[in-house]
Design an enzyme around this catalytic site. Structure first.
Site, PDB file in Angstrom:
ATOM      1  N   LYS A 107       1.081  -3.756   6.213  1.00  9.94           N
ATOM      2  CA  LYS A 107       1.578  -3.619   4.836  1.00  9.94           C
ATOM      3  C   LYS A 107       3.099  -3.470   4.803  1.00  9.94           C
ATOM      4  CE  LYS A 107      -2.363  -3.951   2.697  1.00  9.94           C
ATOM      5  NZ  LYS A 107      -2.644  -5.086   1.792  1.00  9.94           N
ATOM      6  N   SER A 124       0.847  -1.195   0.000  1.00  5.55           N
ATOM      7  CA  SER A 124       0.000   0.000   0.000  1.00  5.55           C
ATOM      8  C   SER A 124       0.877   1.237   0.000  1.00  5.55           C
ATOM      9  CB  SER A 124      -0.900   0.010   1.245  1.00  5.55           C
ATOM     10  OG  SER A 124      -1.487   1.282   1.437  1.00  5.55           O
ATOM     11  N   TYR A 165      -3.059  -1.074   9.850  1.00  4.92           N
ATOM     12  CA  TYR A 165      -2.982  -1.287   8.410  1.00  4.92           C
ATOM     13  C   TYR A 165      -1.570  -1.024   7.890  1.00  4.92           C
ATOM     14  CZ  TYR A 165      -4.125  -0.698   3.433  1.00  4.92           C
ATOM     15  OH  TYR A 165      -4.167  -0.792   2.061  1.00  4.92           O
TER      16      TYR A 165
END
Length: 254
Positions: free
Chosen positions: A160, A143, A156
């Protein structure tokens, strides 16, 4: 370069997160390039829609309803797909919250999908590739969040970042087996996942992303899927351990 470099006829691709968004777009492109596509997701209705779209385009898809956080389910599905030449580990979830706001359960839930789900799929696909001596391509989904410090996306972003290091480590380990491993790190793409994350602020967030992009537009799942297709094919035969960023040129934190 001849267009035949993008021909996946006779090869098998396994795609997680294929019920929608980037996963569905990738499955469609891989099928369009001639691959036998196995689509995996926990959303059975979404999988059926993906299969219908692939069939409409003249292809065929095999469906696997599974939770990527369940190692046994992932390993069984990858083995059932037969000799896998391409793995696109795209399934993922988002979570809003800072390091102080998020608890261990939040982090464990996100890591179980975004990191362990990718690890399970990559590890089993690599074992299959090695056993059959076919080499192949493992594609992970990182990401743009790994390039900036976003306190509100702690779980998150960390998950990632772990995917990025996994990608580089696997590329080093699996290169001698002719297995390439690369990550895709998209910018903000309008998908069901990002729509849920924006929660009523979609218009504001997308307007900001358009302003940040030199291309002056939002990215689409298809934009990212074309990067996945490139990494799946012989066009990227000398590319491994890399992080490709289909982000419209956005260089500022988002």
């Amino acid at each position: 370069m001849a267009l035949t470099a993008y021909d996946l006829s006779g090869r098998t691709a396994f795609v997680t997160g294929a019920a929608g968004g980037i996963g569905r777009a990738s499955a469609l492109l891989l099928a369009g390039a001639g691959a036998r596509v196995h689509c995996a997701d926990r959303d059975e209705a979404g999988l059926e829609e993906t299969r219908a779209l692939i069939a409409e385009a003249g292809g065929a898809a095999h469906l696997h309803r599974l939770d990527v956080a369940d190692r046994a389910q992932v390993e069984a599905a990858v083995r059932a797909a037969g000799p896998v030449h391409v793995l696109a580990a795209i399934a993922g979830i988002m979570h809003s919250g800072s390091a102080l706001e998020s608890d261990d359960a939040d982090l464990e839930r996100v890591m179980s999908v975004n990191f362990l789900g990718v690890l399970h799929a990559c590890r089993e696909a690599a074992r299959v590739m090695i056993a059959h001596g076919i080499g192949g391509s493992l594609i992970t989904m990182a990401s743009g969040a790994v390039d900036s410090a976003r306190p509100d996306l702690f779980c998150y972003s960390v998950s990632k970042a772990a995917v990025v290091q996994l990608t580089r480590t696997l590329a080093s380990e699996l290169g001698p087996h002719k297995i390439r491993v690369n990550a895709v790190a998209p910018g903000w793409i309008r998908t069901p996942m990002t729509e849920r994350h924006a929660a009523g602020e979609q218009e504001r967030v997308e307007s900001m992303m358009v302003r940040l992009s030199p291309l002056g537009r939002l990215g689409t799942p298809e934009d990212v899927a074309h990067t996945v297709l490139y990494l799946a094919t012989d066009a990227s035969a000398f590319t491994t351990g890399q992080i490709l960023r289909p982000n419209g040129g956005v260089s500022m934190p988002w």
